[in-house]
Motif scaffolding. Structure first.
Motif, PDB file in Angstrom:
ATOM      1  N   SER A  34     -13.913   0.975   6.207  1.00 13.47           N
ATOM      2  CA  SER A  34     -14.647   0.412   5.078  1.00 13.47           C
ATOM      3  C   SER A  34     -15.026   1.562   4.152  1.00 13.47           C
ATOM      4  CB  SER A  34     -15.897  -0.314   5.586  1.00 13.47           C
ATOM      5  OG  SER A  34     -16.637  -0.832   4.508  1.00 13.47           O
ATOM      6  N   THR A  35     -14.648   1.478   2.880  1.00 15.90           N
ATOM      7  CA  THR A  35     -14.826   2.616   1.991  1.00 15.90           C
ATOM      8  C   THR A  35     -15.149   2.186   0.574  1.00 15.90           C
ATOM      9  OG1 THR A  35     -13.715   4.544   1.010  1.00 15.90           O
ATOM     10  CG2 THR A  35     -12.332   2.660   1.590  1.00 15.90           C
ATOM     11  N   LEU A  36     -15.924   3.004  -0.107  1.00 18.48           N
ATOM     12  CA  LEU A  36     -16.224   2.773  -1.521  1.00 18.48           C
ATOM     13  C   LEU A  36     -15.433   3.724  -2.415  1.00 18.48           C
ATOM     14  CD1 LEU A  36     -20.018   1.938  -1.333  1.00 18.48           C
ATOM     15  CD2 LEU A  36     -18.208   0.494  -2.272  1.00 18.48           C
ATOM     16  N   THR A  37     -14.382   4.293  -1.863  1.00 19.04           N
ATOM     17  CA  THR A  37     -13.413   5.025  -2.677  1.00 19.04           C
ATOM     18  C   THR A  37     -12.312   4.056  -3.079  1.00 19.04           C
ATOM     19  OG1 THR A  37     -13.822   7.086  -1.482  1.00 19.04           O
ATOM     20  CG2 THR A  37     -11.764   6.920  -2.733  1.00 19.04           C
ATOM     21  N   PRO A  38     -12.156   3.784  -4.373  1.00 16.78           N
ATOM     22  CA  PRO A  38     -11.094   2.840  -4.772  1.00 16.78           C
ATOM     23  C   PRO A  38      -9.741   3.331  -4.286  1.00 16.78           C
ATOM     24  CG  PRO A  38     -12.591   3.253  -6.611  1.00 16.78           C
ATOM     25  CD  PRO A  38     -12.946   4.243  -5.540  1.00 16.78           C
ATOM     26  N   PRO A  39      -8.988   2.493  -3.604  1.00 22.41           N
ATOM     27  CA  PRO A  39      -7.713   2.938  -3.035  1.00 22.41           C
ATOM     28  C   PRO A  39      -6.634   3.076  -4.100  1.00 22.41           C
ATOM     29  CG  PRO A  39      -8.022   0.604  -2.649  1.00 22.41           C
ATOM     30  CD  PRO A  39      -9.286   1.096  -3.276  1.00 22.41           C
ATOM     31  N   LEU A  40      -5.641   3.887  -3.794  1.00 22.78           N
ATOM     32  CA  LEU A  40      -4.469   3.979  -4.658  1.00 22.78           C
ATOM     33  C   LEU A  40      -3.740   2.644  -4.611  1.00 22.78           C
ATOM     34  CD1 LEU A  40      -2.477   5.603  -6.401  1.00 22.78           C
ATOM     35  CD2 LEU A  40      -1.358   6.332  -4.271  1.00 22.78           C
ATOM     36  N   PHE A  68       0.834  -1.201   0.000  1.00 22.95           N
ATOM     37  CA  PHE A  68       0.000   0.000   0.000  1.00 22.95           C
ATOM     38  C   PHE A  68       0.871   1.254   0.000  1.00 22.95           C
ATOM     39  CE2 PHE A  68      -2.016  -3.194   2.888  1.00 22.95           C
ATOM     40  CZ  PHE A  68      -2.954  -3.666   1.993  1.00 22.95           C
ATOM     41  N   SER A  69       0.268   2.355  -0.388  1.00 24.49           N
ATOM     42  CA  SER A  69       0.951   3.635  -0.357  1.00 24.49           C
ATOM     43  C   SER A  69       0.889   4.231   1.047  1.00 24.49           C
ATOM     44  CB  SER A  69       0.304   4.606  -1.354  1.00 24.49           C
ATOM     45  OG  SER A  69       0.717   5.928  -1.108  1.00 24.49           O
ATOM     46  N   LYS A  70       2.044   4.444   1.649  1.00 23.88           N
ATOM     47  CA  LYS A  70       2.090   5.045   2.984  1.00 23.88           C
ATOM     48  C   LYS A  70       1.508   6.455   2.950  1.00 23.88           C
ATOM     49  CE  LYS A  70       5.255   6.252   6.743  1.00 23.88           C
ATOM     50  NZ  LYS A  70       6.674   6.227   7.200  1.00 23.88           N
ATOM     51  N   ALA A  71       1.812   7.208   1.902  1.00 20.90           N
ATOM     52  CA  ALA A  71       1.302   8.582   1.787  1.00 20.90           C
ATOM     53  C   ALA A  71      -0.219   8.585   1.695  1.00 20.90           C
ATOM     54  CB  ALA A  71       1.914   9.269   0.574  1.00 20.90           C
ATOM     55  N   TYR A  72      -0.771   7.655   0.930  1.00 23.40           N
ATOM     56  CA  TYR A  72      -2.234   7.587   0.778  1.00 23.40           C
ATOM     57  C   TYR A  72      -2.897   7.346   2.129  1.00 23.40           C
ATOM     58  CZ  TYR A  72      -6.804   5.965  -0.868  1.00 23.40           C
ATOM     59  OH  TYR A  72      -8.151   5.816  -1.074  1.00 23.40           O
ATOM     60  N   TYR A  73      -2.315   6.451   2.915  1.00 22.84           N
ATOM     61  CA  TYR A  73      -2.951   6.106   4.190  1.00 22.84           C
ATOM     62  C   TYR A  73      -2.540   7.027   5.347  1.00 22.84           C
ATOM     63  CZ  TYR A  73      -5.254   2.152   2.120  1.00 22.84           C
ATOM     64  OH  TYR A  73      -6.079   1.375   1.345  1.00 22.84           O
ATOM     65  N   THR A  74      -1.850   8.103   5.025  1.00 26.73           N
ATOM     66  CA  THR A  74      -1.775   9.195   5.994  1.00 26.73           C
ATOM     67  C   THR A  74      -2.988  10.106   5.852  1.00 26.73           C
ATOM     68  OG1 THR A  74      -0.486  10.577   4.465  1.00 26.73           O
ATOM     69  CG2 THR A  74       0.736   9.173   6.018  1.00 26.73           C
ATOM     70  N   ARG A  75      -3.660  10.004   4.697  1.00 24.23           N
ATOM     71  CA  ARG A  75      -4.874  10.809   4.457  1.00 24.23           C
ATOM     72  C   ARG A  75      -6.149  10.023   4.742  1.00 24.23           C
ATOM     73  NH1 ARG A  75      -1.915  11.585  -0.301  1.00 24.23           N
ATOM     74  NH2 ARG A  75      -3.508  10.548  -1.561  1.00 24.23           N
TER      75      ARG A  75
END
Length: 623
Positions: free
Chosen positions: A224-230, A211-218
C-alpha cells in the motif's frame, strides 16, 4: 451503492445471430480458429470492422480541455468514495481513490454499444487457438509508459501473472482459470487457459491493467503506497490532498490518443474527484459550483431540494438518462455465516418486516420500483413458472432444494402501505416460531435463551431515515435491531472480513455474464476475504449453475442458466431486496457537451463528455 462495485456501468450484452458459424470447443471464443482479429466477442460478430475510425457513440471532434469535478458515483476493487490512503487500486490492502484505472492501459477496451466486444489498444490483434485454450496477442511497438519506456510483451505477461498471484481477490478469483501468460518475444503474449474457463475470461484478461515490470522490480506490487505508480493510460495522478481530493491530469503525449478506440475519448484536461463523508456535504459543494457534475441517488433530494439559485437561474440543469441495461441487485445482504441468520425461515421473516410500499411513497416520492431479482431489469430475471430447460438444470438437485424453486418465481410481499402491515408481521412471527423462536414479553428468544439481535452496518448516516422504520418493525417482532454507522475505512475492513450481520450493497452485472459472478455466489468465494459473496452462499447447485451460465454455448443457454440460478438464490432468502429506478438522475452545471447517442451498455460521462467553452462562459464558470 456500487460495485463494483464491481463497476456498475461496465455492462455488456450482445446478439447471437451469427454465433454458430464460429463455435469452437470448450470455453473457446467464437472466433474462427487461427483467425487474427482486431477484436474479440463472446457470442457473435464484431460491430466494427478492422479499420474503423472511431466508436459511433463518441464525438471524434470533441474539444479537449477544461475540468469536470465530481464525486465517484461508482467504484471497484479496494476503492473508497469517501477517503483514500493508497494509490494501489488492484490489491486488497488499503483504500484507493476511484478512477485509478484511468491511469492504466490494457490489451483491449470495451465498446459500449456492444454487449460483449473488445477492440485492440495495447494489442493490435488477437488470435485464438483451435481448441480455445490459448490466445496470442500482438503488442503494438509504439506502446509506452508515461516515463517514455517501452511497454512490451514482458510487461503484459508480468502484469497478468502478478494479478493472478497477488491481485485483489475479485481479480485473482476471476482469472484463476488463466494458467499462464508468457512472452515468447518482445511483441507477442501467449495467454493459456485451463479448458474449464468461461467464454468471458479471455475478454476479462484483455481488459486488465498493464504494469511496468521494471518499476515493480524496485517496488513491491502488494504494498500500500502513496507514491503514484508508473502507468501508461490517458491520465496520471496530478494534484491531490489525502482524503480530500484527487485530480487526474490528461497525459499530453499519450501514445494511443489517435487510435480508433481512443478517438473522441478523454476530453477533459482534468478529472477531479472530491471526497465527502456525508451526502449533504456533497450536495452543498455541488450547489456552490465546487462540483460540476452530480449523480443524485437520494429520491428525497431529487424531488424537494433542487430549488437553489443556480438551478432557478438556469446555470444548473437536471437531466435524466434512460438505463438500458440490468439494474443490478441492490438490497440488505444477510450474513449466513452468523448462526442466527443461517435459517432461511429467519431470513424470510426479516424480509416481511420491510415495508417497501410505505417507504416508496413516504420516503422515495414514488420514484422507485421494488427489486425482485438478482438480475433485475434483464432477460435473465426469472418470471413465472420455470421452463423445461430450467427444470432440466434444476432436476439433479431437486431433493436438496425447497419446493419454492419449482413454482412461480418468488416475489416480495406487497404491503398495505401503512408502514406497519400487521398481516405481514404476523406471517413473519409464524416463520420465526417455526424456526424455534418464542416470544418472552417484548423479546423474541431463541433456543439458546437469548434475544435475537441484528445489526445493520453502514458507512453513511443518509440511510438512517430508511433503516430506522424497518428497525421499528423488527422490534415489534421482538428482535433487537440496531444501525451502526462507521467510518469508511472501518466499513471496508469489516466488509472484507465479513464482520457484520446485515449490510446494504448494490451489485451490477453485465448482460453477458463473466467470471466475476463467481465472486458473488460460489462456495469458494464464501470463504475468500474481500469477495463479494456478502451472504456467504455455499450451495453445490449454485456453483453448478454459475459454471453452466459461464460456459454456455449460446446466449439462450446463458439466459436459461441465469434464470435457474435466480430462482435458487431468491428461494434462499439471502437478502432483503431494495429498489431500483430505470434512469440516471443527474444534475450538472450547464457547461458540458454530450454526444448525441449515449451507448446502451454504459454511462461514460468522464470519457466521452467535454467542456463546451461557450456554455461555460455563458454561465460564468471558470474551468
Amino acid at each position: 451503492m456500487t460495485i463494483g462495485q464491481i463497476d456498475r456501468r461496465n455492462f455488456l450484452q450482445f446478439s447471437a445471430a451469427t454465433m454458430a458459424a464460429f463455435l469452437v470447443p470448450g470455453g473457446a471464443l467464437p472466433v474462427q480458429a487461427g483467425t487474427v482479429s482486431h477484436g474479440l466477442s463472446v457470442f457473435g460478430d464484431l460491430r466494427y470492422p478492422a479499420h474503423f475510425k472511431a466508436f459511433d457513440y463518441v464525438n471524434p471532434e470533441a474539444p479537449v480541455g477544461g475540468k469536470i469535478a465530481m464525486t465517484a458515483p461508482n467504484w471497484t476493487f479496494n476503492q473508497n468514495p469517501q477517503t483514500f490512503n493508497t494509490f494501489n487500486s488492484f490489491i486488497l490492502k488499503g483504500d484507493a481513490p476511484p478512477r485509478m484505472e484511468r491511469c492504466f492501459d490494457s490489451l483491449m477496451v470495451r465498446a459500449f454499444d456492444e454487449p460483449d466486444a473488445v477492440y485492440g489498444l495495447v494489442a493490435e490483434s488477437a488470435q485464438v487457438s483451435a481448441d480455445g485454450n490459448f490466445v496470442i496477442f500482438k503488442i503494438r511497438p509504439e506502446a509506452r509508459f508515461h516515463d517514455g519506456s517501452v511497454l512490451n510483451a514482458e510487461d503484459v505477461a508480468f502484469s497478468l501473472n502478478t494479478l493472478k498471484e497477488k491481485g485483489h481477490p475479485i481479480i485473482s478469483q476471476s482469472i484463476k482459470e488463466m494458467v499462464s501468460a508468457t512472452a515468447p518475444d518482445e511483441h507477442t503474449v501467449t495467454v493459456a487457459f485451463s479448458g474449464n474457463h468461461s467464454r468471458q475470461l479471455p475478454l476479462l484478461v484483455a481488459t486488465l491493467p498493464i504494469f511496468s515490470k521494471a518499476y515493480y522490480t524496485r517496488y513491491k506490487f502488494e504494498a500500500s503506497t502513496l507514491t503514484p505508480p508508473l502507468s501508461s493510460g490517458p491520465y496520471m495522478v496530478g494534484r491531490y490532498e489525502i482524503g480530500r481530493f484527487i485530480e487526474y491530469s490528461k497525459v499530453e503525449n499519450y501514445w494511443a490518443k489517435d487510435l480508433p478506440v481512443k478517438k473522441g475519448h478523454n476530453n477533459f484536461q482534468v478529472i477531479r474527484l472530491d471526497f465527502f463523508r456525508d451526502r449533504q456535504a456533497t450536495f452543498e459543494a455541488f450547489k456552490k459550483g465546487r462540483l460540476t457534475f452530480h449523480e443524485e441517488f437520494s429520491s428525497k433530494t431529487w424531488a424537494t431540494e433542487y430549488n437553489f439559485p443556480a438551478l432557478t437561474e438556469g446555470r444548473v440543469v437536471k437531466k435524466e438518462f434512460a438505463i438500458r441495461l440490468p439494474s443490478g441487485a441492490q438490497g440488505w445482504f444477510l450474513n449466513t455465516r452468523r448462526e442466527k441468520l443461517s435459517d432461511p425461515k429467519v431470513r424470510k421473516a426479516l424480509g416481511y418486516a420491510f415495508d417497501f410500499e410505505w417507504s416508496n411513497v413516504a420516503l422515495f416520492y414514488d420514484l422507485y420500483t421494488r427489486t425482485q431479482s438478482y438480475f433485475e431489469n434483464s432477460t435473465m430475471k426469472a418470471v413465472g413458472l420455470p421452463s423445461q430447460a430450467e427444470l432440466a438444470l434444476l432436476a439433479p438437485y431437486k431433493q436438496d432444494l425447497p419446493e419454492e424453486v419449482f413454482g412461480e418465481a418468488i416475489i416480495q410481499p406487497i404491503s398495505n402501505g401503512s408502514g406497519q402491515d400487521r398481516v405481514l408481521l404476523k406471517e413473519a412471527s409464524v416463520l420465526l416460531e417455526e424456526a424455534g423462536y418464542e416470544r418472552s414479553g417484548e423479546q423474541l428468544v431463541g433456543p439458546d435463551g437469548k434475544q435475537l439481535e441484528v445489526e445493520f452496518l453502514s458507512n453513511s448516516p443518509a440511510f438512517e431515515r430508511i433503516v430506522l422504520p424497518y428497525i421499528k418493525n423488527l422490534r415489534l417482532l421482538g428482535i433487537e435491531a440496531n444501525l451502526r454507522v462507521v467510518d469508511p475505512a472501518q466499513f471496508q475492513k469489516r466488509l472484507d472480513d465479513f464482520d457484520y450481520d446485515i449490510v446494504g450493497h448494490r451489485f451490477s452485472l453485465r448482460p453477458t455474464l463473466g467470471p466475476s459472478i463467481r465472486n458473488f455466489w460460489t462456495s469458494d468465494s464464501a470463504d475468500t476475504f474481500g469477495s463479494y459473496n456478502l451472504s456467504g452462499i455455499k450451495m453445490p447447485v449454485v456453483d453448478d449453475l454459475v459454471e453452466k451460465a459461464l460456459n454456455a454455448a449460446s446466449r439462450e443457454e446463458m439466459i436459461t442458466a441465469a434464470r435457474a440460478l435466480d430462482r435458487v438464490l431468491r428461494a434462499g432468502y439471502y437478502w432483503v431486496p431494495q429498489w431500483f429506478k430505470a434512469f440516471h438522475t443527474v444534475a450538472v452545471w450547464d457547461m458540458f457537451g454530450i454526444p448525441n447517442d449515449m451507448p446502451a451498455f454504459d454511462f461514460p460521462v468522464e470519457t466521452t463528455w467535454w467542456v463546451d467553452l461557450e456554455k461555460a462562459a455563458h454561465i460564468d464558470m471558470e474551468n
